[in-house]
Design an enzyme around this catalytic site. Structure first.
Site, PDB file in Angstrom:
ATOM      1  N   HIS A 207       0.769  -1.215  -0.333  1.00  0.00           N
ATOM      2  CA  HIS A 207       0.206  -0.372   0.154  1.00  0.00           C
ATOM      3  C   HIS A 207       0.620   1.538   0.126  1.00  0.00           C
ATOM      4  O   HIS A 207       0.977   1.679   0.641  1.00  0.00           O
ATOM      5  CB  HIS A 207      -0.814  -0.245   1.313  1.00  0.00           C
ATOM      6  CG  HIS A 207      -1.723   1.160   0.997  1.00  0.00           C
ATOM      7  ND1 HIS A 207      -3.135   0.591   1.944  1.00  0.00           N
ATOM      8  CD2 HIS A 207      -2.334   2.190   0.577  1.00  0.00           C
ATOM      9  CE1 HIS A 207      -3.924   2.209   1.434  1.00  0.00           C
ATOM     10  NE2 HIS A 207      -3.620   2.625   0.515  1.00  0.00           N
TER      11      HIS A 207
ATOM     12  N   HIS B 221       1.069   5.198  -2.187  1.00  0.00           N
ATOM     13  CA  HIS B 221       1.169   6.476  -3.291  1.00  0.00           C
ATOM     14  C   HIS B 221       2.324   6.841  -3.996  1.00  0.00           C
ATOM     15  O   HIS B 221       2.967   7.820  -3.345  1.00  0.00           O
ATOM     16  CB  HIS B 221      -0.314   6.570  -2.894  1.00  0.00           C
ATOM     17  CG  HIS B 221      -0.990   6.691  -1.939  1.00  0.00           C
ATOM     18  ND1 HIS B 221      -2.263   6.706  -2.449  1.00  0.00           N
ATOM     19  CD2 HIS B 221      -1.343   5.883  -0.486  1.00  0.00           C
ATOM     20  CE1 HIS B 221      -3.423   6.024  -1.639  1.00  0.00           C
ATOM     21  NE2 HIS B 221      -2.948   5.684  -0.334  1.00  0.00           N
TER      22      HIS B 221
ATOM     23  N   ARG C  39       2.016   9.002  -6.482  1.00  0.00           N
ATOM     24  CA  ARG C  39       1.671  10.289  -7.399  1.00  0.00           C
ATOM     25  C   ARG C  39       1.743  10.131  -8.814  1.00  0.00           C
ATOM     26  O   ARG C  39       1.736  11.165  -9.316  1.00  0.00           O
ATOM     27  CB  ARG C  39       1.821  11.857  -6.533  1.00  0.00           C
ATOM     28  CG  ARG C  39       1.819  10.945  -5.119  1.00  0.00           C
ATOM     29  CD  ARG C  39      -0.124  11.085  -5.048  1.00  0.00           C
ATOM     30  NE  ARG C  39      -0.003  11.174  -3.607  1.00  0.00           N
ATOM     31  CZ  ARG C  39      -0.762  11.070  -2.637  1.00  0.00           C
ATOM     32  NH1 ARG C  39      -1.794  10.125  -3.194  1.00  0.00           N
ATOM     33  NH2 ARG C  39      -0.869  11.045  -1.196  1.00  0.00           N
TER      34      ARG C  39
ATOM     35  N   ASP D 285      -8.119   2.346  -3.204  1.00  0.00           N
ATOM     36  CA  ASP D 285      -7.798   3.119  -1.585  1.00  0.00           C
ATOM     37  C   ASP D 285      -8.156   4.636  -1.565  1.00  0.00           C
ATOM     38  O   ASP D 285      -7.423   5.789  -3.119  1.00  0.00           O
ATOM     39  CB  ASP D 285      -6.596   2.950  -1.280  1.00  0.00           C
ATOM     40  CG  ASP D 285      -6.445   3.081  -0.300  1.00  0.00           C
ATOM     41  OD1 ASP D 285      -6.849   3.171   0.668  1.00  0.00           O
ATOM     42  OD2 ASP D 285      -5.562   4.175  -0.601  1.00  0.00           O
TER      43      ASP D 285
ATOM     44  N   HIS E 219      -5.476  -0.685   5.521  1.00  0.00           N
ATOM     45  CA  HIS E 219      -4.985   0.243   7.286  1.00  0.00           C
ATOM     46  C   HIS E 219      -5.969  -0.018   7.825  1.00  0.00           C
ATOM     47  O   HIS E 219      -6.761   1.302   8.708  1.00  0.00           O
ATOM     48  CB  HIS E 219      -4.707   1.653   7.047  1.00  0.00           C
ATOM     49  CG  HIS E 219      -5.887   1.773   5.813  1.00  0.00           C
ATOM     50  ND1 HIS E 219      -6.545   1.599   5.557  1.00  0.00           N
ATOM     51  CD2 HIS E 219      -5.397   3.102   4.570  1.00  0.00           C
ATOM     52  CE1 HIS E 219      -8.049   2.655   4.231  1.00  0.00           C
ATOM     53  NE2 HIS E 219      -6.619   3.237   4.036  1.00  0.00           N
TER      54      HIS E 219
ATOM     55  N   ASN F 172      -6.411   9.435   6.929  1.00  0.00           N
ATOM     56  CA  ASN F 172      -7.181   8.635   7.051  1.00  0.00           C
ATOM     57  C   ASN F 172      -7.426   6.868   6.721  1.00  0.00           C
ATOM     58  O   ASN F 172      -6.179   7.215   5.872  1.00  0.00           O
ATOM     59  CB  ASN F 172      -7.857   9.073   5.230  1.00  0.00           C
ATOM     60  CG  ASN F 172      -8.936   9.987   5.348  1.00  0.00           C
ATOM     61  OD1 ASN F 172      -9.069  10.853   6.312  1.00  0.00           O
ATOM     62  ND2 ASN F 172      -9.876  10.569   4.338  1.00  0.00           N
TER      63      ASN F 172
ATOM     64  N   ASP G 261       0.744   2.397   3.402  1.00  0.00           N
ATOM     65  CA  ASP G 261      -0.007   3.758   3.424  1.00  0.00           C
ATOM     66  C   ASP G 261       1.304   5.396   3.020  1.00  0.00           C
ATOM     67  O   ASP G 261       0.398   6.577   3.212  1.00  0.00           O
ATOM     68  CB  ASP G 261      -0.862   3.809   4.289  1.00  0.00           C
ATOM     69  CG  ASP G 261      -2.129   4.610   3.680  1.00  0.00           C
ATOM     70  OD1 ASP G 261      -2.164   5.272   2.382  1.00  0.00           O
ATOM     71  OD2 ASP G 261      -3.125   5.442   4.334  1.00  0.00           O
TER      72      ASP G 261
ATOM     73  N   HIS H  57       2.048  14.351   0.007  1.00  0.00           N
ATOM     74  CA  HIS H  57       1.864  15.789  -0.581  1.00  0.00           C
ATOM     75  C   HIS H  57       2.372  17.193  -0.293  1.00  0.00           C
ATOM     76  O   HIS H  57       3.466  16.819   0.759  1.00  0.00           O
ATOM     77  CB  HIS H  57       0.493  15.799   1.104  1.00  0.00           C
ATOM     78  CG  HIS H  57      -0.600  14.869   0.525  1.00  0.00           C
ATOM     79  ND1 HIS H  57      -1.447  14.547  -0.298  1.00  0.00           N
ATOM     80  CD2 HIS H  57      -1.363  13.497   1.675  1.00  0.00           C
ATOM     81  CE1 HIS H  57      -2.571  13.517   0.161  1.00  0.00           C
ATOM     82  NE2 HIS H  57      -2.259  13.196   1.073  1.00  0.00           N
TER      83      HIS H  57
ATOM     84  N   GLY I  43      -3.059  11.880   5.030  1.00  0.00           N
ATOM     85  CA  GLY I  43      -2.054  11.279   4.370  1.00  0.00           C
ATOM     86  C   GLY I  43      -0.475  11.402   4.492  1.00  0.00           C
ATOM     87  O   GLY I  43       0.183  12.932   4.726  1.00  0.00           O
TER      88      GLY I  43
END
Ligand code: DOR
Ligand code: ZN
Length: 447
Positions: free
Chosen positions: A73, A75, A77, A167, A247, A293, A320, A324, A339
């Site tokens: 899991h 991210h 981007r 997700d 999560h 989250n 996760d 950002h 995040g």
């Protein structure tokens, strides 16, 4: 294999790790790696460098050797928000964190709901060559939760998508979730649910408890997660399907997952490092870096999650990792994007929360950070035993090192680590992907 001195053999040899302990157990050994594999494991001091030709020596007294970590899991981007992370920078962060494989979530822009995007993610990851970047496919078109994506096409494409998730969003419609589970079962792929009943979290920014009430923050109740966990467990039961819970963040989710497993339901679950270490007392400062989250819960939830991970009720750790931009985090708490970064700090947080308190030994770390995520996602080349003849996907850890987290020093483009300034135990010394050193002492080695 006893000696490595023919021309052909020596040209295949790449790395000699000396004096490490496999899984932190037994006497120190030397590990000779070449031709992508573990060629030889022998008592420390018995493999001569002279025997091995142009080998790179990694002196590793006091270290622990584990199978390379697998993050189901993360991210990255790309495509769409390359100002916050790219497959290149995210791969570097992963390799520095000890990972040899990651799963990149589908909530990119455009969304990874088709094979063009998922194939790009896979191909770009291979080009970068630091870690295998497996694309996660969206369950529903555009993550809108109304129409199933073409999971079959993505599963059959070059990127061979084996994990599907919306997700960031919950597949809230129970009928659509039922169909997704049935479709996935036919394809032999896995559905991972972001468990959040959206009607219960409208406007919510923090865990629904005394802290949020005092701070005047709109609350995200535990029941929003738990009601979806139990609903999906029952849907999986009836469909004869597997389901994975992203999560897990509450003590109640732990009890529901335990119940479902006891019923023989094929349910698995992950926990993030931040939900193991942090709680909602962090919100006092209204710093947007703590918005995530599902939200940071109460200390009793973190305690229950630690115990569940030790016991195996929660199967594995997943970061996760959610980069950002500064403007999206350094703003009013309720406006901050949810995040946190996680790839480069995961191991240290697991040492702090699980190893040092005696909840997991290094075998246990190998299980929750490598073996179980590889099994759950069906990666045959990851999470394998450290033995002669196995592919060399490995991470070398210095358990006695400590380091202080500093966002700007991380490989990620973004800086949003909730662990800024924190001194953490345990450090990745080196990562090896198919016999190639991708990181040594924090330095990334591009292809
Ligand atoms: O905190 C989160 N951030 N949770 C999610 O589910 C999505 C993620 C993101 O994409 O930023
Ligand atoms: Zn999520």
């Amino acid at each position: 294999m006893n000696s490595i001195n023919t021309q052909e053999e020596s040209s295949a040899v790449t790395v000699l790790i000396t004096g490490t302990r496999l899984y932190g157990e037994g006497d120190p050994v030397d590990v000779l790696i070449g031709d992508q594999q573990i060629l030889r494991i022998a008592p420390a001091g018995t493999i001569e460098q002279a025997d091995t030709g142009g080998v790179e020596l990694v002196e590793a007294a006091g270290t622990v050797l584990l199978p390379g970590f697998v993050d189901m899991h993360t991210h990255l981007r790309e495509p769409g928000r390359e100002d916050t992370e790219t497959i290149d920078s995210g791969s570097a962060a992963a390799a520095r964190g000890g990972y040899t494989a990651v799963f990149a979530m589908a909530n990119t822009d455009p969304v990874a709901d088709n094979a063009v995007v998922t194939d790009h993610v896979w191909a770009r990851g291979q080009e970068v060559g630091l870690v295998d970047v497996h694309p996660v496919g969206a369950i529903t078109k555009g993550l809108k939760g109304t129409e199933l994506a073409e999971m079959g096409v993505m599963a059959a494409s070059t990127g061979a998508v084996r994990l599907f998730s919306d997700d960031g969003h919950c597949v809230a419609d129970p009928l659509l979730m039922k169909r997704a589970l049935e479709y996935a079962t036919g394809l032999g792929v896995l559905i991972a649910q972001h468990a959040e009943e959206p009607r219960l979290t409208e406007g919510a920014v923090a865990h629904d408890g005394p802290t949020a009430a005092r701070l005047g923050l709109a609350g995200w109740p535990r029941a929003a997660e738990e009601s979806i966990v139990i609903r999906d467990a029952l849907l999986a039961r009836d469909a004869g399907a597997r389901v994975h819970i992203c999560h897990a963040s509450t003590a109640g989710s732990v009890e529901l997952i335990r119940w479902a497993k006891n019923q023989g339901i094929s349910i698995t679950a992950e926990v993030t490092p931040h939900h193991l270490l942090l709680d909602d007392s962090r919100l006092e400062t209204y710093d947007g870096v703590n918005r995530v989250n599902p939200p940071l819960r109460e200390a009793s939830d973190a305690q229950a999650l630690r115990a569940a991970l030790a016991e195996g009720v929660i199967d594995c750790v997943a970061t996760d990792h959610a980069p950002h931009a500064e403007q999206d985090k350094c703003c009013e708490f309720s406006q901050a994007r949810p995040g946190m970064l996680g790839l480069e700090t995961a191991l240290s947080v697991i040492v702090e929360t699980m190893v040092n308190p005696g909840l997991l030994d290094w075998r246990g770390v190998a299980k929750v950070m490598s073996e179980r995520p590889a099994e759950i996602t069906g990666l045959p080349d990851q999470g394998q035993p450290i033995a002669e003849g196995e592919l060399a996907n490995l991470t070398l850890i210095d358990p006695s090192a400590t380091w202080t987290v500093s966002g700007p020093e991380l490989a990620s483009v973004s800086d949003n680590t909730p662990f800024e300034g924190l001194e953490l135990p345990g450090q990745v010394r080196a990562t090896i992907l198919r016999g190639r050193l991708t990181v040594v002492n924090g330095k990334v080695r591009p292809l």
